[in-house]
Design an enzyme around this catalytic site. Structure first.
Site, mmCIF file in Angstrom:
data_model
loop_
_atom_site.group_PDB
_atom_site.id
_atom_site.type_symbol
_atom_site.label_atom_id
_atom_site.label_comp_id
_atom_site.label_asym_id
_atom_site.label_seq_id
_atom_site.Cartn_x
_atom_site.Cartn_y
_atom_site.Cartn_z
ATOM 1 N N GLU A 57 43.521 39.260 28.010
ATOM 2 C CA GLU A 57 43.105 39.407 29.401
ATOM 3 C C GLU A 57 42.423 40.751 29.631
ATOM 4 O O GLU A 57 41.458 40.853 30.407
ATOM 5 C CB GLU A 57 44.311 39.254 30.327
ATOM 6 C CG GLU A 57 44.846 37.833 30.377
ATOM 7 C CD GLU A 57 46.095 37.679 31.207
ATOM 8 O OE1 GLU A 57 46.414 36.540 31.592
ATOM 9 O OE2 GLU A 57 46.777 38.694 31.465
ATOM 10 N N ASP A 79 43.304 39.394 34.156
ATOM 11 C CA ASP A 79 44.130 38.261 34.588
ATOM 12 C C ASP A 79 43.489 37.577 35.791
ATOM 13 O O ASP A 79 43.407 36.349 35.861
ATOM 14 C CB ASP A 79 45.533 38.758 34.924
ATOM 15 C CG ASP A 79 46.431 37.661 35.456
ATOM 16 O OD1 ASP A 79 46.641 36.667 34.743
ATOM 17 O OD2 ASP A 79 46.924 37.798 36.587
#
Length: 215
Positions: free
Chosen positions: A111, A43
């Site tokens: 992610e 992320d």
């Protein structure tokens, strides 16, 4: 895994990292074997990488425009769209097959793969991965589109009203896959509820729904 690596256009030196990035917490609660830690890293790598790409690709854009582009390109819905294009739902390892099709899970796994690539190689490979698979979306004109919260605030101000207030109503789901419910109102007469993976997404959802009601 070889088929997936061809789709990703990246071959892992350590295949265990790819396996971990695909493993949902329903299979194992061990964070060194499921994707949660890799998702946390990925992320942040995605956010930094996207900022780098936008800074390079749009040299004439103002900071505010770059920020609008960035928000839309790293939101859960956009990351899940990329995950679907990569057919990740076919490779996610989970206890219940339907779990692999959820927006939050698709986003998290995508992610996690970015995080895994970063650990397996370096930031340059992570940037190359994001540029490959986000390129079509990056080229879209997001810069001049105002997000729902901005539009709602401008509408309130044009009607001589104070800025809208967002109230957190409920937080449900698991610790790692929470769902936030937010309420926003106009004069306590017209109100809307929004849901999202985090408060920011829920507020955007609520703002968009309230704008629609106020038309």
């Amino acid at each position: 895994m070889e088929q997936l690596e061809q789709i990703l256009q990246y071959r892992f030196k350590n295949p265990v990292l790819l396996h971990q990035a695909l493993t949902h917490s329903s299979v194992t609660g061990n964070e060194h074997r499921n994707y949660e830690r890799l998702e946390f890293l990925g992320d942040r790598v995605l956010g930094m990488t996207m900022a780098h790409l936008l800074y390079k690709m749009f040299p004439n854009d103002r900071e505010g425009v770059l920020a609008q582009r960035h928000v839309k390109l790293v939101c859960a819905e956009m990351v899940a769209t990329v995950a679907k294009q990569l057919h990740l739902e076919q490779h996610i390892i989970t206890k219940e097959p339907e779990t692999a099709h959820g927006t939050n899970v698709l986003c998290d796994v995508c992610e996690a793969i970015i995080g895994a690539i970063y650990i397996d190689s370096n930031i340059e490979e992570a940037i190359a991965f994001v540029e490959r698979h986000w390129r079509g979306m990056i080229d879209m004109d997001y810069g001049d589109r105002k997000d729902a919260k901005t539009q709602l605030q401008e509408k309130f101000h044009s009607m001589k009203q104070p800025s809208p207030v967002y109230e957190l109503i409920e937080k449900s789901g698991s610790e790692h896959e929470p769902i936030f419910k937010v309420r926003v109102a106009f004069n306590d007469e017209i109100y809307a509820f929004g849901n999202g993976k985090n408060k920011k997404q829920a507020e955007q959802d609520a703002a968009a729904k309230l704008l629609e009601q106020m038309k």
